[in-house]
Design an enzyme around this catalytic site. Sequence first.
Site, PDB file in Angstrom:
ATOM      1  N   THR A  22      39.692  31.992  38.490  1.00  0.00           N
ATOM      2  CA  THR A  22      39.387  32.503  39.820  1.00  0.00           C
ATOM      3  C   THR A  22      37.990  33.102  39.892  1.00  0.00           C
ATOM      4  O   THR A  22      37.316  33.016  40.921  1.00  0.00           O
ATOM      5  CB  THR A  22      40.426  33.556  40.240  1.00  0.00           C
ATOM      6  OG1 THR A  22      41.719  32.945  40.288  1.00  0.00           O
ATOM      7  CG2 THR A  22      40.112  34.164  41.594  1.00  0.00           C
ATOM      8  N   ASP A  67      45.630  34.407  35.104  1.00  0.00           N
ATOM      9  CA  ASP A  67      47.042  34.107  34.849  1.00  0.00           C
ATOM     10  C   ASP A  67      47.407  34.094  33.369  1.00  0.00           C
ATOM     11  O   ASP A  67      48.492  34.552  32.989  1.00  0.00           O
ATOM     12  CB  ASP A  67      47.417  32.759  35.483  1.00  0.00           C
ATOM     13  CG  ASP A  67      47.609  32.852  36.983  1.00  0.00           C
ATOM     14  OD1 ASP A  67      47.659  33.995  37.505  1.00  0.00           O
ATOM     15  OD2 ASP A  67      47.707  31.810  37.652  1.00  0.00           O
TER      16      ASP A  67
END
Length: 327
Positions: free
Chosen positions: A20, A101
């Site tokens: 991200t 994640d």
Amino acid sequence: MQSKIDISLPKVLMLGTGGTIAGVSTAHPAQAGYRAGVLDIAALVAAAPGIEQLASLQAEQIASIDSKDMGTAVWVQLASRIRDGLQQDDVAGCVVTHGSDTLEETAYFLHCVLPAGKPVVLTAAMRPATALSADGPRNLYDAVQVAASPQARGFGVVCVLHGRIHSACDVSKAQPTAVDAFSSGERGPLGFVGAQGVQITRQLPSQPPGQLPQTPWQPPRGSWPRVELVHSHAGADGAVVRALMQASQSGDPSQKLAGLVVLGTGSGTVHEQLQTALDEAETAGIRVFYASRVGALSGGDFDGLNAVKIRIRLMLELAAETGVGPR
């Protein structure tokens, strides 16, 4: 990409893997839609004003993926490149940009296989690079501060996010969307970083926990041992374990099951029907370890590690025993 070298500054190796922090919005920058891993490490450095005043940066792209797709191939690349880089006398530390994640998994893997000397710092972001109030530039700036700091030596791999310095052994993603998404649980962070510089507030033992005794790092030979996660829950009957065991007997080496990590309820308790299947697996020579779906357990061989880190540790130990991994 390599910035202009200032010999008066410490040198920091920077490795990009996507995530991200390198994401680009696919809709309005105030909305949630984005593609991860679009920008390269050079673009991330350029978006962090003043970062070049902290260190001379040597930036390289290792991968450009969403971290949900992270795997052992990238881990091996990272470990080998970091070890080579840190062997250079003029390199003070290393920063890895990563998706949030699986940040804790990559961090713990690297912590196990790399020496604890020079700082190795992972950082990430909860908002893409093109979002309003993107958190990546500040996290990257802080990560370089830590990697260049003599105070951060000897802790093994750490993660720097939202002004906190977390040990790879303790850190976990505790929130799915909050900017302050990472926690070190009851142990708390190792320290903090910001305008005040690097402040270490908690010490680790002289030998950081979790590291493998095998050095130097050697890339795997062949496939990694297959270790799967299994959950205990109301009505868990062991069917998943038996299906994994059946696939393991198919003759396909990639399906051969070497270990299971069980996320039990509460303090690691397991439904009696699932336990029967796990006992069958152990009888068949499959290594079984127990964790909790609630959080990390204290004591035992994997004190304080959550289930995903126990899986990594078991993979590494099995690999060392069979000669296909680190040795």
